[in-house]
Design a protein around this motif. Sequence first.
Motif, mmCIF file in Angstrom:
data_model
loop_
_atom_site.group_PDB
_atom_site.id
_atom_site.type_symbol
_atom_site.label_atom_id
_atom_site.label_comp_id
_atom_site.label_asym_id
_atom_site.label_seq_id
_atom_site.Cartn_x
_atom_site.Cartn_y
_atom_site.Cartn_z
ATOM 1 N N THR A 8 0.840 -1.190 0.000
ATOM 2 C CA THR A 8 0.000 0.000 0.000
ATOM 3 C C THR A 8 0.872 1.236 0.000
ATOM 4 N N THR A 9 0.339 2.324 -0.462
ATOM 5 C CA THR A 9 1.060 3.591 -0.408
ATOM 6 C C THR A 9 0.791 4.312 0.902
ATOM 7 N N THR A 10 -0.138 3.795 1.708
ATOM 8 C CA THR A 10 -0.425 4.405 3.004
ATOM 9 C C THR A 10 0.783 4.239 3.921
ATOM 10 N N PRO A 11 1.277 5.318 4.543
ATOM 11 C CA PRO A 11 2.438 5.180 5.431
ATOM 12 C C PRO A 11 2.124 4.244 6.598
ATOM 13 N N LEU A 12 3.070 3.418 6.932
ATOM 14 C CA LEU A 12 2.911 2.495 8.048
ATOM 15 C C LEU A 12 3.997 2.742 9.085
ATOM 16 N N ILE A 13 3.643 2.455 10.331
ATOM 17 C CA ILE A 13 4.620 2.493 11.414
ATOM 18 C C ILE A 13 4.835 1.062 11.881
ATOM 19 N N HIS A 14 6.060 0.728 12.215
ATOM 20 C CA HIS A 14 6.409 -0.646 12.584
ATOM 21 C C HIS A 14 7.044 -0.643 13.974
ATOM 22 N N TRP A 15 6.750 -1.667 14.744
ATOM 23 C CA TRP A 15 7.370 -1.803 16.053
ATOM 24 C C TRP A 15 7.339 -3.270 16.482
ATOM 25 N N GLN A 16 8.070 -3.554 17.515
ATOM 26 C CA GLN A 16 8.116 -4.904 18.075
ATOM 27 C C GLN A 16 7.562 -4.854 19.491
ATOM 28 N N GLU A 17 6.715 -5.823 19.793
ATOM 29 C CA GLU A 17 6.084 -5.870 21.108
ATOM 30 C C GLU A 17 5.901 -7.329 21.502
ATOM 31 N N LYS A 18 6.415 -7.700 22.651
ATOM 32 C CA LYS A 18 6.337 -9.085 23.137
ATOM 33 C C LYS A 18 6.893 -10.061 22.100
ATOM 34 N N ASP A 19 8.039 -9.696 21.549
ATOM 35 C CA ASP A 19 8.787 -10.529 20.595
ATOM 36 C C ASP A 19 8.050 -10.764 19.283
ATOM 37 N N LYS A 20 7.093 -9.896 18.968
ATOM 38 C CA LYS A 20 6.395 -9.993 17.695
ATOM 39 C C LYS A 20 6.481 -8.655 16.973
ATOM 40 N N ASP A 21 6.467 -8.726 15.658
ATOM 41 C CA ASP A 21 6.495 -7.517 14.842
ATOM 42 C C ASP A 21 5.077 -7.086 14.500
ATOM 43 N N TYR A 22 4.847 -5.762 14.580
ATOM 44 C CA TYR A 22 3.522 -5.205 14.283
ATOM 45 C C TYR A 22 3.662 -4.022 13.333
ATOM 46 N N SER A 23 2.580 -3.741 12.646
ATOM 47 C CA SER A 23 2.520 -2.534 11.817
ATOM 48 C C SER A 23 1.134 -1.945 11.904
ATOM 49 N N ALA A 24 1.022 -0.656 11.653
ATOM 50 C CA ALA A 24 -0.267 0.037 11.696
ATOM 51 C C ALA A 24 -0.195 1.251 10.783
ATOM 52 N N ILE A 25 -1.340 1.761 10.439
ATOM 53 C CA ILE A 25 -1.407 2.977 9.633
ATOM 54 C C ILE A 25 -0.813 4.138 10.430
ATOM 55 N N TRP A 26 0.009 4.924 9.795
ATOM 56 C CA TRP A 26 0.627 6.107 10.417
ATOM 57 C C TRP A 26 -0.117 7.343 9.960
ATOM 58 N N ARG A 27 -0.596 8.140 10.909
ATOM 59 C CA ARG A 27 -1.374 9.332 10.588
ATOM 60 C C ARG A 27 -0.600 10.586 11.009
ATOM 61 N N SER A 28 -0.351 11.453 10.034
ATOM 62 C CA SER A 28 0.360 12.697 10.309
ATOM 63 C C SER A 28 -0.146 13.771 9.364
ATOM 64 N N GLU A 29 -0.791 14.776 9.888
ATOM 65 C CA GLU A 29 -1.338 15.858 9.070
ATOM 66 C C GLU A 29 -0.241 16.588 8.315
ATOM 67 N N ARG A 30 0.911 16.741 8.946
ATOM 68 C CA ARG A 30 1.991 17.487 8.293
ATOM 69 C C ARG A 30 2.871 16.610 7.410
ATOM 70 N N GLY A 31 2.510 15.331 7.297
ATOM 71 C CA GLY A 31 3.265 14.452 6.427
ATOM 72 C C GLY A 31 4.602 14.014 6.983
ATOM 73 N N ALA A 32 4.760 14.096 8.292
ATOM 74 C CA ALA A 32 6.022 13.662 8.902
ATOM 75 C C ALA A 32 6.137 12.142 8.814
ATOM 76 N N PRO A 33 7.328 11.618 8.550
ATOM 77 C CA PRO A 33 7.491 10.153 8.499
ATOM 78 C C PRO A 33 7.379 9.561 9.895
ATOM 79 N N PRO A 34 6.989 8.304 10.009
ATOM 80 C CA PRO A 34 6.931 7.671 11.335
ATOM 81 C C PRO A 34 8.336 7.487 11.889
ATOM 82 N N PRO A 35 8.493 7.462 13.192
ATOM 83 C CA PRO A 35 9.823 7.227 13.761
ATOM 84 C C PRO A 35 10.335 5.849 13.364
ATOM 85 N N LYS A 36 11.624 5.774 13.077
ATOM 86 C CA LYS A 36 12.210 4.493 12.663
ATOM 87 C C LYS A 36 12.343 3.535 13.837
#
Length: 414
Positions: A8-36
């Motif tokens: 998808t072209t929708t920006p996603l944010i990625h993180w690890q929680e309890k030894d699993k990888d997750y992703s979600a839609i990243w929402r930013s009005e100013r178009g800032a990239p999600p933190p790495k």
Amino acid sequence: MTSSIPQTTTPLIHWQEKDKDYSAIWRSERGAPPPKRVVIADDTLSADSAYRLACAGTGLLWRGDFQNAKLLLAAMARRIDKVPDRKKRKASTPVEATSDMASRAQGFHLHRQAQAQRARVLSCVLIPFDADYGIPLRRAPDAKLACAEAWGEPEASGALNAAALTSVATLRELMGVTSAHEWRKKGIEIGALGKVGSTANNRIHPHYGVFSPVRGEYITLVNRAEFPPTFFERVKFVAFDIGTGTGVLSAVLARREVTHVVATDSDPRAIACARENLTKLGVIEHVKLVQTDLFPEGKASLIVCNPPWLPARPSSPIERAVYDEGGKMLAGFIAGLAAHLAPNGEGWLLLSDIAEHLGLRTREELLTMIKAGGLKVLNRTDVKPEHPKAEDSTDPLYNARSKEVTSLWRLAIQ
């Protein structure tokens, strides 16, 4: 274990929680990239630790009490705003009070850089959202309607598979969304549309991402300016409202019995906002809304424009109402005005001189633009702004704000 990331072209944010990888839609009005880099944070995280992590650009995905997240954000802000020692304070003193134009401009840009850095640090506190915009945190507010107004109905996220239907935004973003919702719900009383405090239908309801007409002096200038008698002698007196925003100036013109107004804006959200406001005010039949950049087709006897006042880069879409990099909208309006004015028509340019006090533009440059556009100044009406920052001596830009004047320039073809 690696999660499956949808294409998808929708920006996603990625993180690890309890030894699993997750992703979600990243929402930013100013178009800032999600933190790495993202870490899980909760009520056990100290403000000092949060501040250090945020300064390093680490996102703090909150899993604790929502109200505690707000307290943490306030504590981080205090650390940023802490008064430096005497040596640092002297070095950071705003310089826009100097007579040198370049020094004043440098002071303004340093101030903007400091604001941007502050925003980056405070934007590291992240809030999760369910697919329906519910916030899965203790003591979290119900912000579903506010989020839907800002981001669209939750179904709009359906382009991604169910695993990615959750989303993440900064706490500051959420606070902006909920604040915009309250402004939209309550509205802003505009004296030019009816006596403030009365039962008159005089409220403008700004939408998310559309600048609120909180400074009323430019509206008062339009409301009090006299129309040339020849305007109303014509069979069809047409006015253009360039960059209509909430539609407030179109409403003022319509209430002043201008029966044919064409209001333009390049932002579809502004067009929708203006349509809603003009309908509520009962003047939509007199206003045609056109989504375009600057001028619509044809000519008008009166063309009104309140362009961004500061020729600097906006840091978010809503700041485009105040900041216009290179002064493109102002230059475009002046350059194209003569071609769109009917015989004996007038252009009403609403402009603050704060850019001059900040060293971003000179009066001579403005007058040169006007002359180059084949225009002359018929007259100018000035008013002193009345807003809290103009009286706040602790504001970094106080020296400029205290001298600021807002003007209505009446322009005509040479």
